[in-house]
Design a protein around this motif. Sequence first.
Motif, PDB file in Angstrom:
ATOM      1  N   GLU A  54     -42.896 -94.830 -32.202  1.00  0.00           N
ATOM      2  CA  GLU A  54     -44.034 -94.314 -32.973  1.00  0.00           C
ATOM      3  C   GLU A  54     -43.612 -93.150 -33.861  1.00  0.00           C
ATOM      4  O   GLU A  54     -44.059 -93.046 -35.011  1.00  0.00           O
ATOM      5  CB  GLU A  54     -45.161 -93.909 -32.027  1.00  0.00           C
ATOM      6  CG  GLU A  54     -45.831 -95.100 -31.359  1.00  0.00           C
ATOM      7  CD  GLU A  54     -47.062 -94.736 -30.563  1.00  0.00           C
ATOM      8  OE1 GLU A  54     -47.937 -95.599 -30.389  1.00  0.00           O
ATOM      9  OE2 GLU A  54     -47.159 -93.565 -30.115  1.00  0.00           O
ATOM     10  N   ARG A  55     -42.757 -92.268 -33.351  1.00  0.00           N
ATOM     11  CA  ARG A  55     -42.254 -91.163 -34.184  1.00  0.00           C
ATOM     12  C   ARG A  55     -41.413 -91.692 -35.336  1.00  0.00           C
ATOM     13  O   ARG A  55     -41.558 -91.254 -36.486  1.00  0.00           O
ATOM     14  CB  ARG A  55     -41.424 -90.191 -33.335  1.00  0.00           C
ATOM     15  CG  ARG A  55     -42.217 -89.340 -32.370  1.00  0.00           C
ATOM     16  CD  ARG A  55     -41.363 -88.197 -31.843  1.00  0.00           C
ATOM     17  NE  ARG A  55     -40.131 -88.674 -31.208  1.00  0.00           N
ATOM     18  CZ  ARG A  55     -40.020 -88.975 -29.929  1.00  0.00           C
ATOM     19  NH1 ARG A  55     -41.068 -88.884 -29.131  1.00  0.00           N
ATOM     20  NH2 ARG A  55     -38.856 -89.385 -29.426  1.00  0.00           N
ATOM     21  N   GLY A  58     -43.643 -93.666 -37.842  1.00  0.00           N
ATOM     22  CA  GLY A  58     -44.859 -93.045 -38.347  1.00  0.00           C
ATOM     23  C   GLY A  58     -46.067 -93.912 -38.093  1.00  0.00           C
ATOM     24  O   GLY A  58     -46.962 -94.031 -38.930  1.00  0.00           O
ATOM     25  N   CYS A  60     -48.815 -95.945 -34.965  1.00  0.00           N
ATOM     26  CA  CYS A  60     -49.337 -96.091 -33.612  1.00  0.00           C
ATOM     27  C   CYS A  60     -49.228 -97.571 -33.258  1.00  0.00           C
ATOM     28  O   CYS A  60     -49.686 -98.423 -34.021  1.00  0.00           O
ATOM     29  CB  CYS A  60     -50.792 -95.636 -33.523  1.00  0.00           C
ATOM     30  SG  CYS A  60     -51.017 -93.851 -33.727  1.00  0.00           S
ATOM     31  N   GLU A  84     -54.078 -83.870 -33.978  1.00  0.00           N
ATOM     32  CA  GLU A  84     -53.073 -83.574 -34.986  1.00  0.00           C
ATOM     33  C   GLU A  84     -53.433 -82.295 -35.729  1.00  0.00           C
ATOM     34  O   GLU A  84     -54.613 -81.972 -35.885  1.00  0.00           O
ATOM     35  CB  GLU A  84     -52.997 -84.701 -36.020  1.00  0.00           C
ATOM     36  CG  GLU A  84     -52.239 -85.923 -35.593  1.00  0.00           C
ATOM     37  CD  GLU A  84     -52.066 -86.900 -36.746  1.00  0.00           C
ATOM     38  OE1 GLU A  84     -51.228 -87.786 -36.629  1.00  0.00           O
ATOM     39  OE2 GLU A  84     -52.782 -86.765 -37.780  1.00  0.00           O
ATOM     40  N   ARG A 103     -50.500 -89.155 -41.212  1.00  0.00           N
ATOM     41  CA  ARG A 103     -49.233 -89.166 -40.475  1.00  0.00           C
ATOM     42  C   ARG A 103     -49.009 -90.463 -39.720  1.00  0.00           C
ATOM     43  O   ARG A 103     -47.870 -90.817 -39.426  1.00  0.00           O
ATOM     44  CB  ARG A 103     -49.202 -87.988 -39.496  1.00  0.00           C
ATOM     45  CG  ARG A 103     -49.230 -86.621 -40.158  1.00  0.00           C
ATOM     46  CD  ARG A 103     -49.048 -85.515 -39.128  1.00  0.00           C
ATOM     47  NE  ARG A 103     -49.074 -84.196 -39.751  1.00  0.00           N
ATOM     48  CZ  ARG A 103     -50.162 -83.442 -39.833  1.00  0.00           C
ATOM     49  NH1 ARG A 103     -51.302 -83.893 -39.311  1.00  0.00           N
ATOM     50  NH2 ARG A 103     -50.118 -82.256 -40.398  1.00  0.00           N
ATOM     51  N   ARG A 104     -50.087 -91.158 -39.363  1.00  0.00           N
ATOM     52  CA  ARG A 104     -49.964 -92.378 -38.563  1.00  0.00           C
ATOM     53  C   ARG A 104     -50.575 -93.562 -39.306  1.00  0.00           C
ATOM     54  O   ARG A 104     -51.572 -93.429 -40.009  1.00  0.00           O
ATOM     55  CB  ARG A 104     -50.692 -92.200 -37.222  1.00  0.00           C
ATOM     56  CG  ARG A 104     -50.271 -90.964 -36.438  1.00  0.00           C
ATOM     57  CD  ARG A 104     -49.074 -91.217 -35.582  1.00  0.00           C
ATOM     58  NE  ARG A 104     -48.709 -90.041 -34.812  1.00  0.00           N
ATOM     59  CZ  ARG A 104     -48.022 -90.069 -33.678  1.00  0.00           C
ATOM     60  NH1 ARG A 104     -47.631 -91.227 -33.182  1.00  0.00           N
ATOM     61  NH2 ARG A 104     -47.709 -88.959 -33.041  1.00  0.00           N
TER      62      ARG A 104
END
Length: 264
Positions: A54-55, A58, A60, A84, A103-104
Amino acid sequence: MAIITAADVKRRIIGLKPYLDQADALLKADEGEESTGLTGLINENIAAATARFERALGACLEPTVIHQDIAEGEVQGVDYDLREPALDWDRRAAVSLLQIRLRRRPIISIESIALKLSDDYPLFTFPPEWYKDHVQFNLGIVSIVPVPVGDAMLSATGQVMYTWLTGRMPYPVMPQLVRVNYTAGFADAAQDPRLAELRRHLANDAALKTLEDLRDMIPSGVSLDGASETFDTVQQRLETRQAEVEAFLAEWRESNLPAPLLII
């Protein structure tokens, strides 16, 4: 719930079954009756691999409710899954059209978008009509397109409200001004055939982490029940699989993440 199971991971290292059985017995003997043995260890590594993916992507992997604007009384794990920090406001990039890069991704829905200097100093909440039809779901980009909605369109001087508000700010970049509450993730990542390659590499990554743990639990070079494999040989396989995982992550980022934005 993760998008892969312990069985998916075991399938990739089943050739080391004698080692897996010994590790399972060691864990259960050490942890007592409540121990889940090797399955528990694998589930920990699935969680670690999922967090790394996930990191790196970027994204989920499962539907996740994300809040940047926390209302009083909201509780993580009940009202939302992940908190966040707010996003920065860059007036230089919003001369003609405001685009917000979350961000996601992928985006499932946008619940709210607001400008706030602090929890106690709200500036403006964008009407949903300004963004609901302008979401690039896969890229995680939301465009703000002002349309007449009651008094939200214009200020007293006839200017677009959010331009008027931000034009009064002393700096072109305002940190953590934009707050977005949204839901991101894949709706059915555990079954979606388009994500089969992602699931495969995620299982490989969890298997790598599990084998690293086994190296610490079982003496190097041990041979069980006629097994010819040693962890020296396994190390070579680890390096090959790790390279495949990293190549997949790099290819995914190139294909699915928006190009970086440079303001000059």
